[in-house]
Design an enzyme around this catalytic site. Structure first.
Site, PDB file in Angstrom:
ATOM      1  N   SER A  50     -49.484  73.150  29.040  1.00 28.12           N
ATOM      2  CA  SER A  50     -50.621  73.193  28.116  1.00 28.12           C
ATOM      3  C   SER A  50     -51.829  73.847  28.776  1.00 28.12           C
ATOM      4  O   SER A  50     -51.874  74.037  30.000  1.00 28.12           O
ATOM      5  CB  SER A  50     -50.991  71.780  27.679  1.00 28.12           C
ATOM      6  N   ASP A  82     -47.796  75.754  25.750  1.00 32.03           N
ATOM      7  CA  ASP A  82     -47.842  74.853  24.599  1.00 32.03           C
ATOM      8  C   ASP A  82     -49.239  74.858  23.994  1.00 32.03           C
ATOM      9  O   ASP A  82     -50.234  74.699  24.699  1.00 32.03           O
ATOM     10  CB  ASP A  82     -47.475  73.440  25.052  1.00 32.03           C
ATOM     11  N   HIS A 180     -48.807  64.081  17.138  1.00 32.21           N
ATOM     12  CA  HIS A 180     -48.909  64.110  18.592  1.00 32.21           C
ATOM     13  C   HIS A 180     -49.325  62.734  19.098  1.00 32.21           C
ATOM     14  O   HIS A 180     -49.974  61.960  18.389  1.00 32.21           O
ATOM     15  CB  HIS A 180     -49.942  65.151  19.034  1.00 32.21           C
ATOM     16  N   GLY A 181     -48.974  62.436  20.334  1.00 31.91           N
ATOM     17  CA  GLY A 181     -49.346  61.141  20.906  1.00 31.91           C
ATOM     18  C   GLY A 181     -48.438  60.039  20.392  1.00 31.91           C
ATOM     19  O   GLY A 181     -47.334  60.282  19.899  1.00 31.91           O
ATOM     20  N   HIS A 213     -42.852  69.013  16.740  1.00 34.44           N
ATOM     21  CA  HIS A 213     -43.780  68.476  17.730  1.00 34.44           C
ATOM     22  C   HIS A 213     -43.904  66.971  17.520  1.00 34.44           C
ATOM     23  O   HIS A 213     -43.513  66.433  16.492  1.00 34.44           O
ATOM     24  CB  HIS A 213     -45.154  69.124  17.571  1.00 34.44           C
ATOM     25  N   SER A 216     -42.387  62.105  20.823  1.00 39.20           N
ATOM     26  CA  SER A 216     -42.538  60.830  21.534  1.00 39.20           C
ATOM     27  C   SER A 216     -42.693  59.677  20.549  1.00 39.20           C
ATOM     28  O   SER A 216     -43.529  59.725  19.646  1.00 39.20           O
ATOM     29  CB  SER A 216     -43.769  60.878  22.447  1.00 39.20           C
ATOM     30  N   ASN A 235     -40.451  68.613  20.942  1.00 38.72           N
ATOM     31  CA  ASN A 235     -41.431  68.437  22.010  1.00 38.72           C
ATOM     32  C   ASN A 235     -41.596  66.962  22.393  1.00 38.72           C
ATOM     33  O   ASN A 235     -41.752  66.103  21.528  1.00 38.72           O
ATOM     34  CB  ASN A 235     -42.793  68.978  21.577  1.00 38.72           C
TER      35      ASN A 235
END
Length: 289
Positions: A50, A82, A180-181, A213, A216, A235
């Site tokens: 990133s 990224d 994200h996160g 994306h 997680s 990702n």
């Protein structure tokens, strides 16, 4: 082996109906953990670098470490920018040896997103590198990128197809409820929408690949459904960061008097490797090389 492009690993993944993991790295130990996992799992791997990681470790040092370790690995490794913030950063990464970059102009209106992405595509394709773009707004927080729930927007299948056709990207990241996160609640991915996006994109660009994306914290069954719907790249960033910190914390709790940094980051690297290997098995990329 030398670094490869995104197209090389995603083409094999789509044909084999699995996905290649793209793992966020920040330093020597996270790079080692991901590449060691790839070797042990006989899996391709994409290393995500990133703008924040570049600011922290420097582009040249990170690029040289990745290239050196990739050359020693008997599996395909991709060095991938990224969420590249600009044409300039994407160009710098390719000059440093990256074969793949993402330019994220999704926060602009459609026309500006296309203009910026198309500029990066022209530059990258001229030297044999591949480009990932983004259409729709993926919510959550990643480094300095913050997209609120109100700002997040699902990707429309026909708009995705138009974007791919207008830009010539090799891969496109889409929004189907992913974030994200870490998720605040149970993730709700719109898998049927992903299937419609896949069909629309493939109609106009058969060689373009779909990217998810915010992998997680996504339940395993949703990951498998997303792959079945056409995703070729997933990702993973936050889970690796948490694993690294957990490794350090566990060492300090067991050995509070540790005075050698290697005794801290070594176990942290192992945690990163364990998470990476588990993701490779989940994505179906293990044993493919």
């Amino acid at each position: 082996m030398p670094l490869v492009s995104l197209r090389e690993v995603c083409a094999a993944a789509e044909k084999g109906r699995y996905a290649v993991g793209a793992f966020g790295v920040q330093n020597l130990e996270t790079i080692q953990g991901v590449i060691e996992a790839a070797i042990e799992e006989r899996s391709p791997a994409i290393l995500l670098v990133s703008a924040g990681a570049i600011k922290y470790g420097g582009l040249r040092p990170l690029a040289e470490i990745i290239k050196a370790l990739a050359e020693q690995a008997p599996v395909p490794i991709v060095a991938h920018l990224d969420h590249g913030p600009s044409f300039e950063v994407a160009t710098q990464c390719i000059m440093a040896g990256f074969k793949s970059v993402m330019v994220d102009a999704s926060h602009y209106d459609y026309d500006k997103n296309v203009a910026i992405t198309r500029q990066v595509v022209a530059m990258a394709h001229a030297v044999g590198a591949t480009v990932e773009g983004e259409i729709g707004r993926i919510g959550g927080v990643e480094e300095n990128i913050v997209v609120s729930e109100a700002e997040a927007a699902m990707t429309e299948p026909e708009e995705a197809a138009r974007f791919v056709q207008d830009t010539g990207v090799d891969a496109v990241a889409v929004a189907i409820g992913n974030a994200h996160g870490l998720y605040k609640g149970e993730p709700k991915l719109d898998i049927p929408r992903m299937g419609r996006i896949y069909e629309a994109v493939k109609r106009v660009a058969p060689d373009c690949f779909l990217v998810l994306h915010g992998g997680s914290g996504t339940p395993d069954h949703m990951i498998k459904d997303a792959i079945a719907a056409g995703v070729s790249k997933i990702n993973i960033g936050t889970e690796l960061k948490l694993a690294f910190v957990e490794g350090i914390r566990e060492t300090l709790e067991k050995k509070p008097g540790v005075d050698d940094p290697r005794h801290l980051v070594g176990p942290a690297r192992q945690k990163v490797k364990e998470v990476t290997k588990a993701k490779m098995r989940l994505f179906g990329s293990s044993g493919r090389v």
